[in-house]
Design an enzyme around this catalytic site. Structure first.
Site, PDB file in Angstrom:
ATOM      1  CG  HIS A  88      -1.745   1.266   1.287  1.00  9.32           C
ATOM      2  ND1 HIS A  88      -2.922   1.394   0.577  1.00  9.32           N
ATOM      3  CD2 HIS A  88      -1.543   2.459   1.906  1.00  9.32           C
ATOM      4  CE1 HIS A  88      -3.416   2.603   0.784  1.00  9.32           C
ATOM      5  NE2 HIS A  88      -2.603   3.271   1.578  1.00  9.32           N
ATOM      6  CG  ASP A 167     -11.987   3.795   6.208  1.00  2.00           C
ATOM      7  OD1 ASP A 167     -11.522   4.708   6.916  1.00  2.00           O
ATOM      8  OD2 ASP A 167     -11.734   3.679   5.001  1.00  2.00           O
ATOM      9  NE  ARG A 174     -10.084  10.950   8.912  1.00  2.00           N
ATOM     10  CZ  ARG A 174      -9.247  10.114   8.286  1.00  2.00           C
ATOM     11  NH1 ARG A 174      -9.639   8.909   7.925  1.00  2.00           N
ATOM     12  NH2 ARG A 174      -8.019  10.476   8.026  1.00  2.00           N
ATOM     13  CB  SER A 189      -8.601   5.359   7.448  1.00  2.00           C
ATOM     14  OG  SER A 189      -9.015   5.374   6.115  1.00  2.00           O
ATOM     15  CE  LYS A 193      -9.264   2.349   3.476  1.00  2.00           C
ATOM     16  NZ  LYS A 193      -9.492   3.738   3.117  1.00  2.00           N
TER      17      LYS A 193
END
Ligand code: URA
Length: 430
Positions: A88, A167, A174, A189, A193
């Protein structure tokens, strides 16, 4: 009879406002009650701001992450017969690393389930990039995703709406309440995931610098440490690299332009910074997969990674040999004097590419496949008067002026080459 709620939302807001900590039971209830609509958006917004200002301790962040995972489906790749490793990135300008990386790592027999998103704002989305390949489809059923992982080993596809729905709701809130840049909230967050996605191991590419989400290296380091702890606490082997995003990565920004450059890397070429980052991330992923002696550079040089790329694209309906779309119009910016290119700031170049049509301002907007920027010179390169520095690409020439406005003051020519370290600055994890 309506069920009696065990907590009062206002009490929880007051606790965080007064720098207190929320218990596990309070966090579990809060996330569940927000997902089912009992806790109102304005209450959650007040709480997010209290967390933004006063933080959360490690136990609270872990509880928040686990509660967001529990709000939806949790995937599992057990029984696949392969180790799974994902990557990620916190996002950057020209960051197309997923494209060469997923097939490269998969070419060693490792499964790489890469659930990705579309771009919003100045950072591009991996799915938008791949969608510039004729025929390529982002959506796969869970069953088809498993089949492709078992067969080809690499899948890059859209995350289903079932993963961490809490989320999804909180991130959208947010986004409109000035509470995005908050380490406990970002870490929970992202990791909710990634853990829900069911990967066995995870490598995080946490960026810092002008084109990054968090520009300051200290902040990026704190985010990386928090995410590594969350992954390890959840039983997912996790490491992070802190990487420099001051300058756009590689020599292209924009969807089809970035696919073209990724294919160059898979063919054993490509720009040095992109190759360096791809190999560093591949080495980390292969180590977590139990292959510490694997040589990813060899798999780029001998065509193994390219073979896997072609199969990966074809498995999702794409034609790997089809010509990529190009923009109808181009505009070349040339060097006003001779010297050395001293700077090329990530953020303004990302904004310029976005204004050319490579990115979107609202989730429902389309993107242009061929739009973006080619960088003919990078900081440290010698340039001569009149030499092309950047080519802007778009289907709509009316977009050139605003893109050029974004680039005003974003690059410079001087007499001395800037000092530049390597892209990968630190590794965090075991
Ligand atoms: N990306 C996410 O998925 N969540 C955040 O909070 C920030 C970036």
């Amino acid at each position: 009879m309506t069920a009696v709620e065990p907590f009062d939302t206002v009490d929880l807001i007051r606790t965080k406002r007064g720098r207190g900590t929320l218990s596990t039971a309070e966090i579990d209830w809060l996330v569940d009650a927000y997902t089912r609509g009992y806790v109102a958006d304005e209450q959650m917004a007040a709480l997010a701001m209290a967390i933004f200002l006063n933080g959360m301790d490690r136990r609270e962040v872990r509880d928040l992450t686990l509660a967001m995972i529990a709000s939806g489906e949790r995937m599992s790749f057990d029984g696949l017969g392969k180790v799974t490793v994902d990557k990620h990135s916190t996002g950057g300008v020209g960051d197309k690393t997923t494209l060469p990386l997923a097939p490269l790592v998969a070419s060693f027999g490792v499964a790489v389930p890469q659930l990705s998103g579309r771009g919003l704002g100045h950072t591009g989305g991996t799915l938008d990039k791949l969608e510039s390949i004729p025929g390529w489809q982002a959506s796969l059923s869970n069953a088809r995703m498993r089949e492709v992982l078992a067969d080809v080993g690499a899948v890059v596809c859209a995350a289903g709406s079932g993963l961490a729905p809490a989320d999804k709701k909180l991130y959208a809130l947010r986004d409109v309440t000035g509470t995005v840049e908050c380490i406990p909230l970002i870490a929970s967050s992202i990791m909710s995931k990634k853990i829900a996605e069911g990967t066995g191991a995870l490598v995080l590419d946490v960026k810092f610098g002008s084109g990054a989400f968090l520009q300051d290296i200290e902040q990026s380091r704190a985010l990386a440490r928090t995410m590594v702890e969350l992954g390890q606490d959840a039983g997912v082997a996790t490491t992070a690299l802190l990487t420099d995003m001051d300058v756009p990565l590689g020599r292209t920004i924009g969807n089809a332009l970035e696919v073209r450059e990724s294919v160059e890397v898979l063919a054993g070429g490509g720009p040095a910074d992109l190759v360096e980052l791809t190999l560093a991330l591949a080495t980390e992923m292969l180590q977590l997969a139990g292959l510490p002696d694997a040589d990813p550079a060899a798999a780029l040089a001998d065509g193994r990674a390219m073979d896997t790329w072609r199969r990966m694209i074809a498995a999702q309906g794409g034609e790997p040999s089809a010509p990529l779309p190009t923009a109808r119009e181009t505009h070349v910016v040339t060097a006003p004097r001779s010297g050395v290119l001293t700077e090329q700031q990530g953020l303004p170049f990302g904004i310029a590419a976005w204004r050319l049509g490579a990115g979107r301002a609202r989730a429902q907007d389309p993107v242009q496949a061929g739009a973006g920027i080619e960088l003919h010179a990078k900081p440290g390169d010698a340039v001569t008067t009149g030499q092309p520095l950047f080519t802007l690409h778009t289907d709509e020439p009316a977009r050139f002026d605003r893109a050029l406005d974004a680039l005003e003051g974003a690059w410079g020519i001087g007499d001395t080459a800037p000092e530049r370290g390597s892209i990968v600055r630190e590794r965090i994890g075991r």
